[in-house]
Structures are given as C-alpha cells and as structure tokens.
Design a protein around this motif. Structure first.
Motif, PDB file in Angstrom:
ATOM      1  N   ARG A 115      34.219  50.527  44.216  1.00  0.00           N
ATOM      2  CA  ARG A 115      35.270  49.498  44.151  1.00  0.00           C
ATOM      3  C   ARG A 115      36.244  49.626  45.314  1.00  0.00           C
ATOM      4  NH1 ARG A 115      36.254  51.162  38.872  1.00  0.00           N
ATOM      5  NH2 ARG A 115      38.509  51.249  39.297  1.00  0.00           N
ATOM      6  N   VAL A 116      36.587  50.837  45.671  1.00  0.00           N
ATOM      7  CA  VAL A 116      37.516  51.042  46.796  1.00  0.00           C
ATOM      8  C   VAL A 116      36.869  50.614  48.114  1.00  0.00           C
ATOM      9  CG1 VAL A 116      38.777  52.761  48.152  1.00  0.00           C
ATOM     10  CG2 VAL A 116      38.816  52.863  45.646  1.00  0.00           C
ATOM     11  N   GLU A 117      35.608  50.984  48.288  1.00  0.00           N
ATOM     12  CA  GLU A 117      34.918  50.605  49.529  1.00  0.00           C
ATOM     13  C   GLU A 117      34.758  49.096  49.630  1.00  0.00           C
ATOM     14  OE1 GLU A 117      31.349  52.912  49.424  1.00  0.00           O
ATOM     15  OE2 GLU A 117      32.307  54.686  50.323  1.00  0.00           O
ATOM     16  N   GLU A 118      34.503  48.431  48.498  1.00  0.00           N
ATOM     17  CA  GLU A 118      34.412  46.974  48.512  1.00  0.00           C
ATOM     18  C   GLU A 118      35.764  46.349  48.859  1.00  0.00           C
ATOM     19  OE1 GLU A 118      32.897  45.812  44.720  1.00  0.00           O
ATOM     20  OE2 GLU A 118      30.797  46.296  45.227  1.00  0.00           O
ATOM     21  N   ALA A 119      36.836  46.921  48.347  1.00  0.00           N
ATOM     22  CA  ALA A 119      38.177  46.412  48.651  1.00  0.00           C
ATOM     23  C   ALA A 119      38.502  46.592  50.128  1.00  0.00           C
ATOM     24  CB  ALA A 119      39.213  47.124  47.782  1.00  0.00           C
ATOM     25  N   ILE A 120      38.114  47.739  50.678  1.00  0.00           N
ATOM     26  CA  ILE A 120      38.328  47.989  52.115  1.00  0.00           C
ATOM     27  C   ILE A 120      37.603  46.939  52.936  1.00  0.00           C
ATOM     28  CG2 ILE A 120      37.744  49.572  54.005  1.00  0.00           C
ATOM     29  CD1 ILE A 120      38.304  51.882  52.030  1.00  0.00           C
ATOM     30  N   GLY A 121      36.347  46.642  52.533  1.00  0.00           N
ATOM     31  CA  GLY A 121      35.566  45.655  53.270  1.00  0.00           C
ATOM     32  C   GLY A 121      36.150  44.265  53.160  1.00  0.00           C
ATOM     33  N   ARG A 122      36.567  43.862  51.948  1.00  0.00           N
ATOM     34  CA  ARG A 122      37.102  42.513  51.744  1.00  0.00           C
ATOM     35  C   ARG A 122      38.414  42.308  52.488  1.00  0.00           C
ATOM     36  NH1 ARG A 122      37.225  41.238  45.467  1.00  0.00           N
ATOM     37  NH2 ARG A 122      38.365  39.425  46.293  1.00  0.00           N
ATOM     38  N   LEU A 123      39.242  43.328  52.510  1.00  0.00           N
ATOM     39  CA  LEU A 123      40.544  43.199  53.183  1.00  0.00           C
ATOM     40  C   LEU A 123      40.466  43.463  54.686  1.00  0.00           C
ATOM     41  CD1 LEU A 123      42.807  45.016  50.569  1.00  0.00           C
ATOM     42  CD2 LEU A 123      42.728  42.555  51.029  1.00  0.00           C
TER      43      LEU A 123
END
Length: 341
Positions: free
Chosen positions: A37-45
């Motif tokens: 979830r954190v890695e996905e958030a990093i990618g999206r932002l």
C-alpha cells in the motif's frame, strides 16, 4: 507545483508516517500488505525523498546502466568505472536495459528511479543508451545525478555526457583510406539516431569532400554497432554493382562482422578489401589480420564519468557538460592500397 510529502503518502496508504518511513527505508517488521500500500501510494503521488547535495557518508554507491553487456566495449567502460570507484571507496551496481520490461520496474523506469532515490545512491551512469526527457526530469526530481557515456540521442546542457572526438575519428579513418588511394569507401555505422555514429559519419563525409570525392549514398549504411549488423551491412555492400574497395565500420564489433562477411565472400583482407574499425577494443589486435582502427580511450571515459558523477553529487559544477576525449588512428594490417582497376 509543490512536491508530495511523506505525510501525504502515509495518509493515502492509511498508515502512520513512521510506518511509511520504514517502508521507504526498507526496514523489517512491516507486513507485505502494508509495504504494498505504501509503495502504491508513492507511485500514485510521484513521491521522492527530499534530497540535496549528498554528504560524504552517502556517496557509497552508484548505478551503471548499459544498453547491453554482451560486447567488449561495455567491459572496458566498466573496467574504467570500477577502477575509479575503487579509488574513491564507492560501490558499483551494474544493470542492463530490458526492452521487454518497459516501465514495469526495469532500469530507467519511473519506479526504478524512485527506488534509487530512496536508497540514497550518488547517481546513475548511463552507457550507450537513450535517456528520454521524461527520465531526465524524473532523475532531477529525485535528486539523482546522471552522466551519460556515448549517448544514443543528443542531450541538452542540463545533462553531462562523456565521449570521444567522434567527428575527428571519422575524419582520421577516412583520410587514411583516401591516402592509400581508395575512392569507393563505404561507411557501415550505428543506428541513424545514434549521436556518436552521426558524428563519425560527418567526419567520413567531410574527409571525402576535402579530397574532392563525391559521397555515394549507396555506400552509407546505418544499422548498428554489433557483429551481426556489420556482417549484414557488408553483405549488402558486396552485392552492389560497384562494391567498395574499403569499409569504415563505426565500431570494432561491426568491423568484425565485416571481416566475417568478407571471409564468406572469399575476399582477402586487406588485398581485396581494406577495413577500419572504431574503438580499439581488446578484439582489434586479435583479429586476423590485426584491425586498423580509431582508438577512443574507453576506460578513461569510464573513469571520467565516475569522477564527474561524484562531483555533481557533492553539489559541485562539472568542468564541462559535454566532455570529449581525443581519438587516435591506430594503423595495423587490415588496410592497404586498392588493387589497380
């Protein structure tokens, strides 16, 4: 536009800032679901850590990305980089492009660049590969220094490149063949978008023009700096109604392919065909006969690239944004005067 913050990453992932920081720094004791979830958030932002000039403690590792590792040129570049890195107590991590991976985490992809930034790398050396405007922007945003050796595409003054005097080398190679008496001289170069190949081609054309020899478009082929490309280009040239008496190959690898095509054709080197390469890799003096070629200081290019990268990572201005090291013609046994017509 303001840069995304770690607080925003944590909020989007539904975790605390401390947990997001643990994921960012690859700490243990974080569940796979939380890490995802954190890695996905990093990618999206599009989050990257805030970075400035690196301190001495963080200048411990650089990444080197090659277009391919399957040639002698790459080995000699890497030798120069590793030697300079050893003297600076810097670790070198090596990778090669994987066209099939695209942006799915492969070298130079957006996610790969973000990972490097989180690992605190000093920067990236890119060797004989294309570096797009988007990739350059992502590296700048991530605070990563970058140096390109023999760039495939022309670069602006924001990117430091290291190469050789390709135009002068092309001029030297072609003048040598002209001085021997050749007039039907072919150029078997790299792909048409390759900046070094285009510069070598311009040197070839300039030498012909200076000698009052009209360039024959049918004798200029641009396919690649590889053994296979050299062999195929030579086969095409031999099929011409008036084949060349000499071939200037844009690299030693393609020159070896020319020699193989000549062997298959029953041509003797240099009696029936003179061949000049470019690079002066280890293979140039092990061919039969030894290859006349243009020497570019390949290991020095690697050393200069490493030193320049660390210079940038420390926040210092590079001595030049486009560094060119001198070339030198090395005459061996693959060239001689053409047979009388």
């Amino acid at each position: 536009m303001e840069r995304p913050t770690l607080d925003e990453v944590a909020r989007l992932a539904g975790v605390s800032k401390a947990t997001a920081s643990k994921v960012l720094n690859h700490r243990r004791y974080v569940s796979e679901d939380t890490r995802r979830r954190v890695e996905e958030a990093i990618g999206r932002l599009g989050y990257v850590p805030t970075t400035g000039p690196r301190d001495a403690a963080s200048l411990r590792a650089v990444n080197v990305v090659f277009d391919t590792l399957a040639n002698v040129y790459s080995a000699q570049v890497l030798s120069g980089i590793v030697g300079a890195a050893r003297a600076q107590d810097v670790e070198v991590l090596v990778d090669a492009l994987d066209p099939a991976a695209g942006d799915a985490g492969g070298p130079l992809s957006a996610s790969w660049i973000r990972r490097l930034a989180t690992h605190g790398r000093a920067g990236v050396i890119v060797v004989t590969a294309e570096l797009t405007a988007g990739q350059r922007a992502q590296m700048r945003a991530a605070g990563l220094s970058v140096v390109v050796i023999d760039p495939l595409n022309p670069l602006d003054d924001e990117v430091v490149s290291v190469g050789s005097t390709n135009f002068a080398g092309g001029l030297q190679a072609t003048r040598h063949l002209l001085d021997l008496g050749h007039r039907r001289i072919a150029y078997a170069g790299g792909v048409s978008v390759s900046a070094p190949s285009r510069e070598r081609l311009q040197g070839y054309l300039s030498a012909l023009s200076d000698a009052g020899v009209a360039a024959d478009p049918g004798l200029v082929l641009e396919q690649g700096f590889s053994f296979r490309a050299g062999r195929e280009m030579a086969a095409t040239l031999f099929a011409r109604e008036r084949p060349p008496t000499a071939i200037f190959a844009g690299s030693d690898a393609s020159a070896l392919g020319v020699l193989e095509a000549a062997r298959r054709q029953g041509l003797r080197i240099p009696d029936d065909l003179s061949v000049v390469g470019f690079d002066d890799t280890y293979s140039a003096f092990t061919t039969a006969p030894p290859l006349t070629t243009v020497r570019q200081p390949i290991e020095d290019m690697g050393r200069v690239a490493l030193r320049t990268l660390l210079q940038q990572a420390r926040g210092e201005r590079p001595d030049s944004h486009h560094i060119q090291l001198a070339t030198q013609l090395v005459v061996r046994e693959s060239t001689t005067a053409p047979r009388p017509e």
